[in-house]
Design a protein around this motif. Structure first.
Motif, short mmCIF file in Angstrom:
data_model
loop_
_atom_site.label_atom_id
_atom_site.label_comp_id
_atom_site.label_asym_id
_atom_site.label_seq_id
_atom_site.Cartn_x
_atom_site.Cartn_y
_atom_site.Cartn_z
N LEU A 83 -3.52 2.11 -0.45
CA LEU A 83 -3.82 0.63 -1.40
C LEU A 83 -5.71 1.23 -2.94
CD1 LEU A 83 -4.01 -1.92 1.43
CD2 LEU A 83 -2.90 -1.80 -0.32
N ARG A 84 -6.37 1.45 -2.76
CA ARG A 84 -7.01 1.45 -3.13
C ARG A 84 -6.85 2.60 -4.57
NH1 ARG A 84 -10.67 4.34 0.01
NH2 ARG A 84 -9.89 6.32 -1.51
N ASP A 85 -6.12 3.35 -4.16
CA ASP A 85 -5.30 4.54 -5.42
C ASP A 85 -4.45 3.72 -6.14
OD1 ASP A 85 -7.99 5.65 -4.26
OD2 ASP A 85 -6.46 7.40 -3.29
N ALA A 137 -12.17 0.11 2.46
CA ALA A 137 -11.57 0.87 1.63
C ALA A 137 -12.39 1.47 0.64
CB ALA A 137 -10.61 0.19 0.92
N GLY A 138 -12.51 -0.20 0.32
CA GLY A 138 -14.91 0.43 -1.21
C GLY A 138 -15.33 1.09 -0.65
N ILE A 143 2.14 0.00 -2.05
CA ILE A 143 2.44 -0.25 -0.58
C ILE A 143 3.21 -1.90 -0.17
CG2 ILE A 143 1.53 -1.38 1.92
CD1 ILE A 143 -0.72 1.27 1.33
N THR A 144 4.49 -1.70 -0.23
CA THR A 144 5.15 -2.49 -0.31
C THR A 144 4.89 -4.18 0.20
OG1 THR A 144 6.84 -2.10 1.34
CG2 THR A 144 7.64 -2.13 -1.27
N TYR A 163 -7.64 4.29 7.77
CA TYR A 163 -8.12 5.10 6.81
C TYR A 163 -6.91 5.45 5.60
CZ TYR A 163 -12.41 3.59 8.30
OH TYR A 163 -13.50 2.86 8.61
N PRO A 164 -5.80 6.12 6.22
CA PRO A 164 -5.05 6.49 5.19
C PRO A 164 -4.67 5.46 4.15
CG PRO A 164 -4.90 8.26 7.04
CD PRO A 164 -5.96 6.82 7.54
#
Length: 415
Positions: free
Chosen positions: A29-31, A331-332, A6-7, A23-24
């Protein structure tokens, strides 16, 4: 799921798509970019273990320079402390570092003890039942304003010694609106001039209101939280008049934002997963674990900020001293390395602790009260209004950092 980094990422409360379902983006971001540099000038950390490492680390991370942090939003010429809403926010112990944070939090926890909170259980149940007594026969309500907002407000009024004769509809409405408007500054975005002016007026109203309560308690002490705050001491030193008012607004507002939106988010989520609502109706004793799952799955607080004091590695990335970090707790809370099938809502889940109350020295001081209110609210709704249905078709979200609903129409078969 895409692995493209993600920029740019920002908690933009005007992005309706992000508000409707963040959440998407959080998952992506998390992945794909778990320690992400936003072009708005801060790091976004989104993996469970990395978030824990940030919020638990009191050596390398803290709140930092409040004025500088706000000027990152408005520009270097913005006179932060000339605004009553930001002046109040700068004094809340949540936004302080030791040693001031240590002193203030210690005095607050002397007053808001676990024993005091647990002693409130029968009173919270009574308040909850009285709220439903007023509306049950109508067969409908707007759940956010008629129930979710009023419950924590009445509980905090009760704890501060504001009697039922004082806490009438007009006062409750005024307090709720003042918190909602005044807490706009906690979204940590640059507010338009009209919103900032409104926040200033409302915080000034709350300061005057709570100053009046403490003035009365000095001459008429009671067995309540206001008197306990007056009597708390650290090496013989208590809270100043200003500190007591600041603490009261913080406790009142945190209870309102966290608990009210936890109830609203919870009822929406339960009715998006009707099997889980039926499960709760069949066994209201699941309300405590349901509260924890709501806090994990659809938290009313999506993130918390920290500032790096030193150069420090997080998730293999070096964060430089002075950099601002957004710990994306929501996200966590859906990290598959910590939660099995994390996008599944399960009110009986028993796994790793969610991150919704933060951690370390800034762990939410009102967490036990919020949990108790959530448990009692959900169990009572399931028991008394098992046929309740909420309109989950087009939920209107009011914010992203503090994630909650503007309204939630509900109806049930009238008795």
């Amino acid at each position: 799921m895409s692995s493209m980094p993600i920029t740019s990422f920002a908690l933009d409360p005007h992005d309706r798509t992000l508000l409707a379902d963040p959440y998407p983006v959080f998952n992506r971001l998390r992945d794909s970019d778990p320690v992400h540099w936003s072009d708005l000038g801060y790091w976004v950390v989104s993996r469970y273990d990395d978030i824990r490492s940030v919020v638990m680390d009191r050596v390398n991370f803290g709140q930092g320079d409040f004025v500088r942090n706000i000027q990152l939003l408005y520009g270097p010429d913005f006179d932060v402390m000339s605004h009553s809403a930001y002046r109040w926010l700068s004094e809340v112990f949540v936004f302080q570092d030791p040693p001031k944070h240590t002193r203030l939090r210690g005095l607050v926890t002397q007053a808001l003890t676990a024993r005091r909170v647990q002693a409130m259980r029968p009173r919270i149940q009574q308040i909850t039942d009285r709220l439903l007594d007023r509306i049950e026969s109508a067969g409908s309500m707007e759940l956010i304003h008629d129930f979710a907002y009023r419950l924590p407000t009445l509980v905090m009024c009760d704890m501060l010694g504001i009697g039922e004769d004082e806490a009438d509809d007009a006062l409750l409405t005024a307090l709720n609106q003042a918190i909602a408007d005044g807490f706009l500054v906690i979204e940590l975005r640059a507010l338009p001039a009209d919103e900032l002016a409104l926040a200033n007026r409302q915080i000034s109203f709350l300061e005057d209101f709570f100053a009046g309560i403490f003035a009365r308690r000095r001459t008429e002490p009671r067995d309540d939280l206001a008197t306990a705050l007056l009597q708390a001491r650290d090496n013989g030193e208590g809270l100043s008049e200003r500190e007591m008012v600041t603490v009261a607004i913080g406790l009142f507002g945190a209870g309102f934002e966290t608990t009210a939106h936890m109830i609203g988010n919870g009822m929406l989520t339960l009715h998006r997963h009707p099997d889980q609502w039926r499960r709760l109706v069949a066994d209201p004793a699941l309300a405590a674990s349901a509260t924890e799952e709501i806090l994990r799955f659809e938290s009313s607080l999506t993130a918390t900020y920290r500032t790096a004091f030193h150069d420090v590695a997080v998730g293999g990335t070096t964060i430089r001293a002075g950099d601002r970090v957004l710990a994306l707790t929501a996200a966590g809370n859906r990290d598959p390395l910590k939660f099995s099938d994390p996008d599944r809502f399960d009110i009986g889940r028993s796994e790793a602790k969610h991150l919704s109350f933060g951690g370390g020295i800034h762990f939410c001081v009102g967490a036990e009260l919020a949990r108790l209110e959530g448990e009692i609210a959900l169990a009572t709704l399931a028991r008394r209004l098992p046929g309740i249905e909420v309109d989950a078709s087009e939920p209107a979200w009011r914010g992203l950092l503090f994630r909650g609903l503007e309204r939630l129409p509900a109806r049930w078969p009238a008795p």
